[in-house]
Scaffold this active site. Structure first.
Site, PDB file in Angstrom:
ATOM      1  N   GLY A  30       0.749  -1.134  -0.424  1.00  0.00           N
ATOM      2  CA  GLY A  30       0.087   0.011  -0.148  1.00  0.00           C
ATOM      3  C   GLY A  30       1.102   1.297  -0.072  1.00  0.00           C
ATOM      4  O   GLY A  30       1.554   1.343  -0.181  1.00  0.00           O
ATOM      5  N   CYS A  31       0.343   2.383  -0.572  1.00  0.00           N
ATOM      6  CA  CYS A  31       1.143   3.709  -0.107  1.00  0.00           C
ATOM      7  C   CYS A  31       1.466   4.332   0.777  1.00  0.00           C
ATOM      8  O   CYS A  31       2.495   4.111   1.566  1.00  0.00           O
ATOM      9  CB  CYS A  31       0.097   4.631  -1.438  1.00  0.00           C
ATOM     10  SG  CYS A  31      -1.375   4.777  -0.743  1.00  0.00           S
TER      11      CYS A  31
END
EC number: 1.2.1.38
Length: 317
Positions: free
Chosen positions: A135-136
């Site tokens: 995920g970012c």
């Protein structure tokens, strides 16, 4: 030198991340884009949306079996959470050696998949065909915390702010520019999927508080870290410099990085390194573009790794 080309398909190509992936593929000398799947743009020419692609390739609305029937070397799944499984199953049945890079959270907790944050997990890659893209926020958190893992005296506390592109293209409060104007929107303040993801990857409980801001792209992540022994600022900085030496996409700064300076760039910046009196608490700031190092750029690193291509091919750095 082997200069063979590989065929690639992208599923979920209309979204912000899909658009960034297409730009990276256009610049890649050894990838041939065989198909792009988007329900909303089916029948439209890719070149009408991405001038860097010339030719007649059109968006298609492909279900899992249709994607598998394409027989490509690699597929990137850029879909919302919860939608990857039928595509994975169909690809496994049709052509088990297909490289699959999944950008959703669906397989980040599956130990049979390689978790691809190359700067931290490259040593774990040993030919896996299934790659889960981090995920970012999770990428930023791990880059900010990992060099101090053995020094932690308690759960890292991470305050994150993302541009609204992180909320995707489906309309919601979190990407409504009118609601976001002059605003900061907290959400999922406990048990966010990236909180769970980082806690599993680092092996320590992490406390994460995300917010959405009015800017379009870019994450700033402030990590508050309690330490189990006294450190000097020089010792902290040296740990980060050693951890990311030789990593072209990770820049260690003396000052705290600004999110406005990372937007549109393919790497991450880590800095700030502010010690509290007593030397047992430090605050670290990490920034990255959520669509690039937080998604598309990292996916390209992972795809290159899986195909035996230089990891940074097509990635400006």
């Amino acid at each position: 030198m082997n200069d063979s080309t590989f065929t690639l398909g992208i599923v979920g190509a209309r979204g912000h991340t899909g658009a960034e992936l297409i730009k990276l593929v256009a610049a890649h000398p050894r990838l041939e884009l065989a198909f792009v799947s988007s329900r909303e743009r089916a029948g439209q020419r890719l070149s009408d949306h991405h001038p860097e692609f010339q030719g007649e390739l059109q968006y298609e609305n492909l279900d899992a079996d249709a994607v598998a029937a394409k027989g490509v070397d690699a597929v990137i799944l850029a879909l919302p959470n919860g939608l990857a499984a039928p595509f994975v199953a169909a690809l496994e049945a049709a052509k088990p050696d297909t490289v699959i890079v999944d950008l959703s959270a669906d397989y980040r907790f599956d130990n049979s998949w390689y978790y691809g944050l190359p700067e931290l997990t490259r040593g774990r890659y040993n030919g896996q065909k299934h790659i889960s893209n981090p995920g970012c926020y999770a990428t930023a958190m791990q880059l900010a915390v990992h060099p101090l893992l053995d020094l932690l005296a308690g759960p890292p506390q991470c305050f994150g702010v993302s541009g609204y592109s992180g909320a995707g293209t489906t309309p919601s409060d979190k990407n409504n520019v009118e609601l976001l104007a002059d605003n900061l929107m907290p959400y999922a303040l406990t048990n966010h999927v990236h909180e769970r993801e980082v806690s599993v990857q680092l092996g320590v409980a992490v406390e994460f508080m995300p917010h959405v801001a009015p800017h379009f792209r870019g994450i700033t992540l402030t990590a508050n870290l309690w330490l189990n022994r006294v450190q000097t600022r020089e010792q902290i900085v040296e740990r980060f410099q050693q951890a990311y030496a030789g990593e072209p996409l990770i820049e260690v700064l003396d000052e705290a990085p600004w999110v406005s300076r990372i937007a549109g760039r393919h790497g991450a910046q880590v800095g700030g390194f502010t010690l509290a009196p007593g030397g047992k608490r430090v605050v670290v700031v990490a920034t990255l573009d959520n669509l690039l190092k937080g998604a598309a750029t990292q996916a390209m690193q992972n795809l290159n790794l899986a195909l035996g291509i230089d990891e940074l091919t097509s990635i400006p750095h």
